[in-house]
Design a protein around this motif. Structure first.
Motif, mmCIF file in Angstrom:
data_model
loop_
_atom_site.group_PDB
_atom_site.id
_atom_site.type_symbol
_atom_site.label_atom_id
_atom_site.label_comp_id
_atom_site.label_asym_id
_atom_site.label_seq_id
_atom_site.Cartn_x
_atom_site.Cartn_y
_atom_site.Cartn_z
ATOM 1 N N HIS A 33 0.958 -1.052 -0.047
ATOM 2 C CA HIS A 33 -0.063 0.018 0.215
ATOM 3 C C HIS A 33 0.692 1.121 0.012
ATOM 4 O O HIS A 33 2.074 1.153 0.204
ATOM 5 C CB HIS A 33 -0.884 0.299 1.148
ATOM 6 N N GLY A 34 0.386 2.295 -0.110
ATOM 7 C CA GLY A 34 1.065 3.526 -0.236
ATOM 8 C C GLY A 34 0.156 4.653 0.831
ATOM 9 O O GLY A 34 -0.681 4.244 1.287
ATOM 10 N N LEU A 35 0.903 5.687 1.026
ATOM 11 C CA LEU A 35 0.314 6.803 1.766
ATOM 12 C C LEU A 35 0.322 7.857 1.292
ATOM 13 O O LEU A 35 1.274 8.494 0.847
ATOM 14 C CB LEU A 35 0.900 6.831 3.266
ATOM 15 N N LYS A 36 -0.822 8.789 0.800
ATOM 16 C CA LYS A 36 -0.761 10.170 0.451
ATOM 17 C C LYS A 36 -1.421 11.179 1.360
ATOM 18 O O LYS A 36 -2.306 10.664 1.936
ATOM 19 C CB LYS A 36 -1.489 10.207 -0.896
ATOM 20 N N ALA A 37 -0.865 12.405 1.460
ATOM 21 C CA ALA A 37 -1.387 13.447 2.063
ATOM 22 C C ALA A 37 -2.193 14.287 1.240
ATOM 23 O O ALA A 37 -1.772 14.869 0.395
ATOM 24 C CB ALA A 37 0.096 14.457 2.568
ATOM 25 N N VAL A 38 -3.362 14.326 1.817
ATOM 26 C CA VAL A 38 -4.564 15.100 1.262
ATOM 27 C C VAL A 38 -4.403 16.577 1.433
ATOM 28 O O VAL A 38 -4.641 17.339 0.830
ATOM 29 C CB VAL A 38 -5.925 14.560 1.882
ATOM 30 N N GLU A 39 -3.877 16.750 2.698
ATOM 31 C CA GLU A 39 -3.462 17.968 3.336
ATOM 32 C C GLU A 39 -2.213 17.789 3.972
ATOM 33 O O GLU A 39 -1.708 16.867 4.429
ATOM 34 C CB GLU A 39 -4.460 19.002 4.263
ATOM 35 N N ASP A 40 -1.463 19.007 4.389
ATOM 36 C CA ASP A 40 -0.183 18.886 5.061
ATOM 37 C C ASP A 40 -0.573 18.015 6.444
ATOM 38 O O ASP A 40 -1.333 18.229 7.201
ATOM 39 C CB ASP A 40 0.399 20.245 5.474
ATOM 40 N N SER A 41 0.342 16.957 6.733
ATOM 41 C CA SER A 41 -0.049 16.176 7.543
ATOM 42 C C SER A 41 1.428 15.383 8.364
ATOM 43 O O SER A 41 2.119 15.296 7.868
ATOM 44 C CB SER A 41 -0.751 14.761 6.982
ATOM 45 N N ALA A 42 0.997 15.056 9.663
ATOM 46 C CA ALA A 42 1.624 14.317 10.344
ATOM 47 C C ALA A 42 1.293 12.962 10.902
ATOM 48 O O ALA A 42 -0.038 13.146 11.463
ATOM 49 C CB ALA A 42 2.552 15.004 11.426
ATOM 50 N N VAL A 43 1.954 11.852 10.917
ATOM 51 C CA VAL A 43 1.190 10.641 11.408
ATOM 52 C C VAL A 43 2.402 9.982 12.226
ATOM 53 O O VAL A 43 3.688 9.910 12.401
ATOM 54 C CB VAL A 43 0.986 9.837 10.129
ATOM 55 N N LEU A 44 1.869 9.078 13.114
ATOM 56 C CA LEU A 44 2.757 8.078 13.847
ATOM 57 C C LEU A 44 2.628 6.898 13.487
ATOM 58 O O LEU A 44 1.368 6.325 13.594
ATOM 59 C CB LEU A 44 2.192 8.402 15.560
ATOM 60 N N LEU A 45 3.740 6.075 13.072
ATOM 61 C CA LEU A 45 3.627 4.715 12.645
ATOM 62 C C LEU A 45 4.408 4.133 13.905
ATOM 63 O O LEU A 45 5.454 4.545 14.237
ATOM 64 C CB LEU A 45 4.656 4.708 11.421
ATOM 65 N N THR A 46 3.505 3.209 14.260
ATOM 66 C CA THR A 46 4.076 2.374 15.325
ATOM 67 C C THR A 46 4.060 0.925 14.615
ATOM 68 O O THR A 46 3.347 0.511 14.329
ATOM 69 C CB THR A 46 3.066 2.169 16.612
#
Length: 156
Positions: free
Chosen positions: A126-139
């Motif tokens: 899978h991929g990940l796309k930012a719809v708007e400026d974003s920050a995520v926590l990957l655990t």
């Protein structure tokens, strides 16, 4: 102790300054456990990849879309990310933490997530796309322990 709000803000600043529109910081590495703050500017993406044996994604800021490996952007609105759809950690409970659910990419890829939402990541590419400026926590858990009973069962 790390402050997620500060880490997210710094990574967003770094992503905005980057030609690629992304930045990441691994801030916790304890045995097989990894926690990383990833920031993406609007329209930026992480190419198709696979996940480790167990992983979750929590949106700290913004709006992201988990994309299927074929690059299509099937999407379900961010408003239904907490409703029951038969997959991932986003299903079922008010806080999105029902256990024992199927994490198939067919259902979770193309999923929109907004700040405050969390989901288990699919095992498929899978991929990940930012719809708007974003920050995520990957655990992520990069290895799983083999229990004595399962090891014994394999020997028989």
């Amino acid at each position: 102790m790390d402050d997620l709000t500060t880490l997210a803000r710094h990574q967003l600043d770094d992503a905005r300054a980057s030609a690629h529109g992304r930045s990441a910081h691994l801030f916790l590495h304890d045995g097989p456990l990894r926690q990383t703050v990833i920031a993406l500017t609007a329209g930026s993406a992480l190419d198709d990849h696979t996940t480790p044996p167990a992983a979750s994604l929590q949106v700290l800021h913004g709006h992201v879309r988990l994309t299927p490996a074929d690059g299509s952007e099937r999407r379900s609105g961010s408003g239904d990310a907490g409703q029951s759809a038969g997959h991932g950690m986003e299903q079922g409970t008010e806080h999105g933490m029902e256990q024992g659910t199927d994490r198939s990419a067919d259902q979770s890829a193309g999923r929109d997530l907004i700040a405050g939402q969390i989901m288990a990541l699919p095992h498929e590419r899978h991929g990940l796309k930012a719809v708007e400026d974003s920050a995520v926590l990957l655990t992520a858990v990069t290895a799983t322990a083999v229990t004595a009973s399962s090891a014994t069962a394999d020997v028989r």
